[in-house]
Enzyme design. Structure first.
Site, short mmCIF file in Angstrom:
data_model
loop_
_atom_site.label_atom_id
_atom_site.label_comp_id
_atom_site.label_asym_id
_atom_site.label_seq_id
_atom_site.Cartn_x
_atom_site.Cartn_y
_atom_site.Cartn_z
CG HIS B 71 -1.93 1.03 1.32
ND1 HIS B 71 -3.13 0.84 1.97
CD2 HIS B 71 -1.98 2.29 0.81
CE1 HIS B 71 -3.86 1.94 1.86
NE2 HIS B 71 -3.19 2.82 1.17
CG HIS B 243 -5.28 2.38 6.03
ND1 HIS B 243 -6.63 2.39 6.21
CD2 HIS B 243 -5.05 3.04 4.85
CE1 HIS B 243 -7.20 3.04 5.19
NE2 HIS B 243 -6.27 3.43 4.36
CG ASP B 329 -1.69 4.91 3.68
OD1 ASP B 329 -1.69 5.23 2.47
OD2 ASP B 329 -2.58 5.27 4.47
#
Lengths: 351, 453
Positions: B71, B243, B329
């Site tokens: 991610h 997440h 992320d």
């Protein structure tokens, strides 16, 4: 302490000598962002300065040369009547040049960022920026990035409105005679009230006892529960919450009603204004349960007939107009405090 | 094992080899030839080495399969002022990541074959690590109609996500989970019930109230996770939860796992190490708890940094395997989008280059073992990506030589001026970390060599 020129001007009866120049602990102050960094002693010294400024405001000719040559900009990103005019009057009485910058018709409309607007004003040599902004923390952004400008918070988002809180403290001290152990009930939409939040810091710091009252949906319960327990070290450990106004108001010295925004009903915080009025309006009958001679305060603008009954708003308990008058004096005291400080080098060290 | 003279041969000498895929955690040597692992195990004698092999002394270091990130945001196409594939992959390499999956919230979004092909081409031309695009769930990420999911699969996407936004319509989420049953790729959802956090910019709680900022309650994440778990159970589809940030989310996943729901999950380094009070700006200051509020916009991220209990629950979930993997992320932004009020600031943290250093704190504190940490950065994400990724997550002989070499004990201070990423947006600027990537290899080629070594 002040420039030779300013000292000379002092010969024409300037501001009363009683005004303290500095914070009592000797710490210089660059910005007024909230009351969380004001000690009790500093609050009291600001209130003493306010009293002296009040004397200037009661003169026939309300003008002293103290801040001649200083430039104050009011930078308002939200509509305001009383706060803005109050700052403008405060600056002008002290002979500062006050420039009002509104966001419409300015570079802000062209998409200039807050920070760039601030840097531009600093480059122009502005001494003080008085800022109101719909976003919490906006004055902190300016304060962090503008080393040569003093920043005064005139209301930021839901966060703080320190000059309003100081004028409230001043009004209470003037009318009750003290702040220590005074019982203050703050009623209404505390959650969305920057006035209430700053008042909470100032009142608790000055030793007042605060009770918050209002619908549970509009109380900042997280503010009172630091972590999971309310330990003694928590700044608001002594603040009480009571949603029942009839109980909360008992023995109160001061009742502070907060403005209820009409969008709170559409936002689902309240079933109806009718129910709000029934449970939380400050009325004659409720006020009978408070101490005799209790003060009723409101930061304005009022919704008469909603958070406060018309009779109370204009009745003998109300000190709402005095609040407005004192607002000018408080802002004079703060402008003086920030502008009349000694030298730029010393300001640098003030952080 | 003896091979003929090979100038491309590398011998990594004496590191602690942590290769959870093979259950290995021991001092040894790694021999790489022709971009493949020849051997990663016991020390080799000189007789076993090919002629001309280049030795890399690695005593005291850890060698592991290159990290895989499920991610990240590379921002290209459309937001090249925030990051490009060239800078983003270099940042990844500096963080020890050799395979990264980029989210499709670009402009245009990756909702069709051509857009995916563009990213793949750029990655081949300008990237230094392997880049695997993730495709949109819905056309234009608008949440109205499914994107052409089979076309995207054929183009090579490794998962689907409308990340940045949830798949908001529950029926569309159900249909996405159902339609993908025969495609074998997960739907990664960004779980956030917007109506529970109107205007929310940080975790609801003391810090948000102190700052006067609109909060995001844990329930905003948990309500949608609960919905998605029910839909995964209903459809049998493969749900991946992006997440995780709350203790309640970990509990929901734990229960769903016990019921046999097909769900995989990830957690970000910042949610394992930072808390919401970092927004106050007290961390890293000498007096650590006073001074004016900072409104540190570098802490603004979705999901928001939360409380200590959440962090502890996430670490526990990571340690016991309820959380499959760590994903960065990585969300780089240009400086201007953070030099504004907290409410105006963009969500996101630039994570690649601090990930290992902040995660090693968990190992140094004894909260997880080093091999668990490496597992969650290699085997875990490879499991989510499917069998073809297995060989990228191990040092098994014959696999591509994607290797990271790091010093687990090196103390260093984050200086975003050194970042390869264009995004300098991290609350860790100036913070001391312990553990730093030294060398990163992709297919035997050095793609990052730390300047300190």
């Amino acid at each position: 302490m002040v420039s030779p020129e300013a000292a000379e001007i002092r010969a024409t009866p300037p501001i009363p000598e009683a005004i303290p120049d500095f914070a009592p602990d000797g710490k210089l102050r660059r910005n007024v962002l909230d009351l969380d960094d004001f000690s009790a002693a500093e609050i009291l010294s600001v209130l003493d300065g306010t009293a002296a400024m009040g004397e200037v405001l009661r003169r026939d000719i309300k003008k002293v040369p103290t801040l001649r040559g200083r430039v104050v900009v009011t930078l308002f990103y939200e509509p305001s009547t009383r706060t803005r005019i109050s700052f403008e009057e405060a600056g002008k009485v002290l002979s500062a040049d006050v420039i009002n910058m509104s966001t419409s018709g300015s570079s802000v409309e062209k998409g200039e960022s807050l920070l760039n607007t601030g840097l531009t004003l600093q480059a122009m040599g502005v001494d003080v920026i008085v800022i109101r902004h719909p976003h919490s923390g906006a004055p902190y952004l300016l304060a962090r990035h503008l080393p040569r400008v003093c920043v005064i918070n005139a209301g930021d988002g839901l966060h703080a409105h320190p000059t309003q809180a100081l004028l409230d403290l001043y009004t209470i001290r003037e009318k009750v005679g003290r702040l220590q152990n005074v019982k203050v009930v703050i009623v209404g939409d505390v959650l969305h009230s920057r006035v209430a939040r700053s008042a909470l810091w100032g009142l608790t710091q000055a030793g007042a006892r605060v009770t918050l009252c209002g619908p549970t949906t509009l109380l900042p319960l997280d503010l009172l529960n630091c972590g999971d327990e309310r330990d003694e070290g928590h700044p608001f450990a002594q603040v009480e919450v009571n949603t029942d106004l009839d109980r909360a108001i008992e023995d109160a010295d001061v009742v502070m009603a907060l403005r209820l925004q009409s969008e709170r009903q559409s936002g689902g915080f309240l079933p109806s204004l009718r129910e709000y009025i029934r449970r939380w309006q400050v009325t004659e009958s409720r006020l009978e349960r408070a101490k005799p001679g209790a003060l009723v305060m409101h930061p304005g603008p009022m919704n008469e007939g909603v958070e406060i009954s018309t009779g109370i708003a204009h009745g003998g308990h109300s000190v709402i107009e005095e609040q407005v008058t004192n607002g000018v004096a408080v802002r004079m005291a703060l402008l003086y405090r920030l502008c009349a400080q000694p030298s730029a080098e010393k300001l640098e060290t003030a952080g | 094992m003896l091979t003929s003279a090979d100038p491309d041969s590398i011998l990594i000498q004496g590191p602690r080899i942590v290769d959870p895929g093979r259950g290995m955690d021991a001092i040894g040597d790694i021999l790489i030839t022709g971009g493949k692992i020849v051997s990663a195990g016991p020390r080799l004698s000189p007789a076993d080495l090919p002629e001309g092999c280049r030795p890399i002394p690695a005593n005291g270091m850890v060698a592991a399969p290159g990290f895989i990130d499920l991610h990240c945001h590379l921002r290209e196409p459309g937001y090249e002022y925030k990051e490009t594939i060239a800078t983003g992959t270099r940042a990844a390499a500096r963080g020890g990541f050799t395979s990264i999956c980029c989210m499709p919230n670009t402009d245009p979004p990756l909702d069709n074959e051509a857009a995916v092909a563009l990213v793949q081409q750029r990655a081949r031309a300008e990237g230094v690590v392997r880049v695997f695009p993730i495709g949109c769930v819905t056309k234009g990420r608008r949440g109205k109609e499914l994107a052409e999911l089979e076309e995207l699969a054929a183009a090579g996407v490794v998962a689907y996500s409308d990340d940045g936004d949830p798949v908001y319509d529950p029926n569309l989420m159900r249909l996405a989970l159902t339609y993908t049953l025969d495609l074998g790729l997960p739907i990664s959802n960004h779980c956030q019930e917007h109506r529970l956090c109107p205007g929310g910019v940080m975790a609801e709680g003391w810090a948000a109230t102190r700052l006067g900022l609109p909060g995001i309650p844990a329930a905003a994440e948990e309500a949608m996770i609960a919905r998605d778990l029910a839909l995964a159970e209903l459809t049998g589809g493969w749900l991946h939860l992006a997440h995780l940030s709350t203790a309640g989310a970990v509990a929901l996943v734990r229960q769903a796992r016990e019921r046999g729901v097909s769900v995989t999950t990830e957690v970000c380094p910042h949610h394992l190490s930072l808390t919401d009070d970092w927004a106050l700006g007290y961390q890293g200051t000498p007096d650590g708890g006073s001074g004016p509020l900072n409104y540190d916009t570098s802490t603004k991220v979705y999901p928001p940094l939360r409380g200590r209990q959440d962090v502890d629950a996430l670490i526990e979930g990571l340690a016991d395997g309820v959380i499959d993997c760590i994903a960065t992320d990585h969300a780089p932004h240009e400086a201007a989008s953070k030099q504004v009020t907290y409410q105006e600031a963009a969500f996101g943290i630039s994570v690649f280059e601090t990930a290992l250093g902040s995660l090693m704190a968990l190992v140094h504190r004894g909260q997880i073992s080093l091999s668990t940490l490496v597992d969650r950065l290699t085997v875990g994400p490879a499991r989510v990506l499917g069998p073809s990724f297995e060989e990228l997550a191990t040092l098994h002989p014959g696999s591509p030589a994607d290797v990271v070499l790091f010093d687990p004990d090196l103390d260093w201070v984050v200086d975003t001026g050194e970042f390869a990423s264009k995004g300098r947006n991290t609350p860790l600027e100036g913070v001391a970390l312990k553990g730093r990537v030294v060398t990163t290899f992709v297919e035997g080629k050095v793609v990052h060599q730390d300047s300190l070594y």
